[in-house]
Enzyme design. Sequence first.
Site, PDB file in Angstrom:
ATOM      1  N   GLN A   1       0.200   3.284   8.050  1.00  0.00           N
ATOM      2  CA  GLN A   1      -1.077   4.057   7.450  1.00  0.00           C
ATOM      3  C   GLN A   1      -1.564   5.146   8.108  1.00  0.00           C
ATOM      4  O   GLN A   1      -1.348   5.350   9.131  1.00  0.00           O
ATOM      5  CB  GLN A   1      -2.138   3.068   7.414  1.00  0.00           C
ATOM      6  CG  GLN A   1      -1.904   1.457   6.797  1.00  0.00           C
ATOM      7  CD  GLN A   1      -1.984   1.794   5.165  1.00  0.00           C
ATOM      8  OE1 GLN A   1      -2.724   2.817   4.954  1.00  0.00           O
ATOM      9  NE2 GLN A   1      -1.545   0.708   4.773  1.00  0.00           N
TER      10      GLN A   1
ATOM     11  N   CYS B   1      -4.900  22.626   9.275  1.00  0.00           N
ATOM     12  CA  CYS B   1      -5.109  21.688   7.935  1.00  0.00           C
ATOM     13  C   CYS B   1      -6.403  21.040   8.669  1.00  0.00           C
ATOM     14  O   CYS B   1      -6.336  20.235   9.370  1.00  0.00           O
ATOM     15  CB  CYS B   1      -4.126  20.982   7.489  1.00  0.00           C
ATOM     16  SG  CYS B   1      -4.625  19.604   6.436  1.00  0.00           S
TER      17      CYS B   1
ATOM     18  N   CYS C   1      -3.394   1.366  -4.242  1.00  0.00           N
ATOM     19  CA  CYS C   1      -3.398   2.770  -3.980  1.00  0.00           C
ATOM     20  C   CYS C   1      -3.625   3.432  -5.411  1.00  0.00           C
ATOM     21  O   CYS C   1      -3.760   4.688  -5.620  1.00  0.00           O
ATOM     22  CB  CYS C   1      -2.452   3.332  -3.320  1.00  0.00           C
ATOM     23  SG  CYS C   1      -0.832   3.491  -3.894  1.00  0.00           S
TER      24      CYS C   1
ATOM     25  N   TYR D   1       5.457  -6.747  -0.617  1.00  0.00           N
ATOM     26  CA  TYR D   1       5.417  -5.353  -0.275  1.00  0.00           C
ATOM     27  C   TYR D   1       4.768  -5.005   1.118  1.00  0.00           C
ATOM     28  O   TYR D   1       4.050  -4.354   1.307  1.00  0.00           O
ATOM     29  CB  TYR D   1       4.476  -4.707  -1.275  1.00  0.00           C
ATOM     30  CG  TYR D   1       4.959  -4.823  -2.673  1.00  0.00           C
ATOM     31  CD1 TYR D   1       5.790  -4.027  -3.436  1.00  0.00           C
ATOM     32  CD2 TYR D   1       4.162  -5.895  -3.433  1.00  0.00           C
ATOM     33  CE1 TYR D   1       6.002  -4.398  -4.837  1.00  0.00           C
ATOM     34  CE2 TYR D   1       4.501  -6.258  -4.721  1.00  0.00           C
ATOM     35  CZ  TYR D   1       5.474  -5.438  -5.353  1.00  0.00           C
ATOM     36  OH  TYR D   1       5.747  -5.698  -6.749  1.00  0.00           O
TER      37      TYR D   1
END
Length: 475
Positions: A307, A183, A432, A336
């Site tokens: 992340q 990938c 996001c 959050y």
Amino acid sequence: MNKVKPHGRKNGASRPRPSLGTAEDVKVGDRIVVTIKRIGINGEGVGYYKRKAAFIDGALPEEVVKATVTKVESSFLTAKLVGIEKKSPDRVKPPCPVYESCGGCQLQHMSYPAQLRAKEEIVRESFSRYAKLTELPLRPILGMEDPWGYRNKSQLQVGREGDRVITGLYSPGTHKLVDIAGCAVQHPVINQVTGQVRDILIELNIPIYHERSRQGVVRTIVARVGRQSGEVQVTLITAADRIPQQQELVKRIRVNLPMVTTIAQNINKADSPLIFGEKTVLLWGKERLDEMLGEVRFSLSPRAFFQLNPEQTVKLYDAVSEAAALTGEELVVDAYCGSGTIGLWLAPQAHEVRGVELIPEAVDDARRNARDSGADNARFYVGRAEKLLPEWVRSGIRPDVVVVDPPRTGCERPLLDAVITAQPERLVYVSCNPSTLAKDCKVLLDGGFRLEWIQPVDMFPQTSHVECCALLTRK
Ligand code: SAH
């Protein structure tokens, strides 16, 4: 790569609705020609056909394409690209051989500068649609110099393709595993480690889990690299408590892959799409992976969220710092907060940081990360942001700066209401999902905030995702 969530619109039944209109109505199976106007939120080309929005995967802005209608709804249709009559100068050959079937990336057929422009447009379009804002204080998106090899973690299913053992992802909406051994958006060391671990499993004849019969042992290989430390954490997800040949497996991984510092096993016997089970066992090495973002230290247990693109995360958090504009006097709420990354980034410039997070393990990690970074002015609380913040506000706590970084669904209304009541000087919204960002901003603008700027950051090149940091101030 993480699977991009299948979007309802694309995966619904392709049956046409009973026709309400005239014979002119477009039907499933019709061949249509469409001029593409923009890129939609899932990376599809968007044009118009007989006043309906037409969503066509793989088509690019300014292209004229031929497509076959696959679904018709009252306000939109979806169609499958069959030919390009006028081609965009931004069209490039996707470098990945399994781009079409894997589904992890959506924009590899577009040059990188065009991807960045498209993501700015997605943000503009969301605000014009959901916040009725046409004059948007949008900063130019922050892209990557090299938009490949950026992901620090992969979670690949192990399975068989004929006689071969492969590692990959299930093609969206199917049970077909697509081999993504090489990938191109993964960090190269992740591909190397995953490939070698797969080869060692084959050499030692360790049974691979079979989804349908539910026989076998190893389901998933998870590998994560610490970009600063160069260390790699390997976790094997298994459907059984014991891995046959475990000692030999550990020995061969250590000999062949000296960068591996943790070998862990996580047991997941459930028949569910969740990758990790509850129980994790350390087979060898360090319990946690060391990583740094800027000056902040993190130690990550196998299940801890972190992340995925640390290089771009630093750019995003720099925007968060600028937006928060701290002087050392402020009480900052990080709602959050996950494992506390944003709160800890801000703690050195704040008087006090209070983080809120739903998942208790993540809060444990946040507390540990605070200790490791010497942030003794940061406290972390387990709970729902939309419950805790209103409670704090009712008991007289008045944050100066509130940072929110909610999941794709956006903030719950009670949280937005509590922010409006608390009247912090500054609200920093990390998002996001531009659609929910725009909807929530609308509520905040109506509640007396002003939108100062929005900084988009390209956290996931080659995909249609776009991250934003927005600054709202009290009017
Ligand atoms: N700010 C962190 C994590 C953001 S991801 C970072 O940058 O790394 C969003 C986080 O919100 C997840 O950790 C999720 O568990 C948490 N979450 C989801 N719903 C929540 C809620 N209602 N209240 C508090 N936290 C929530």
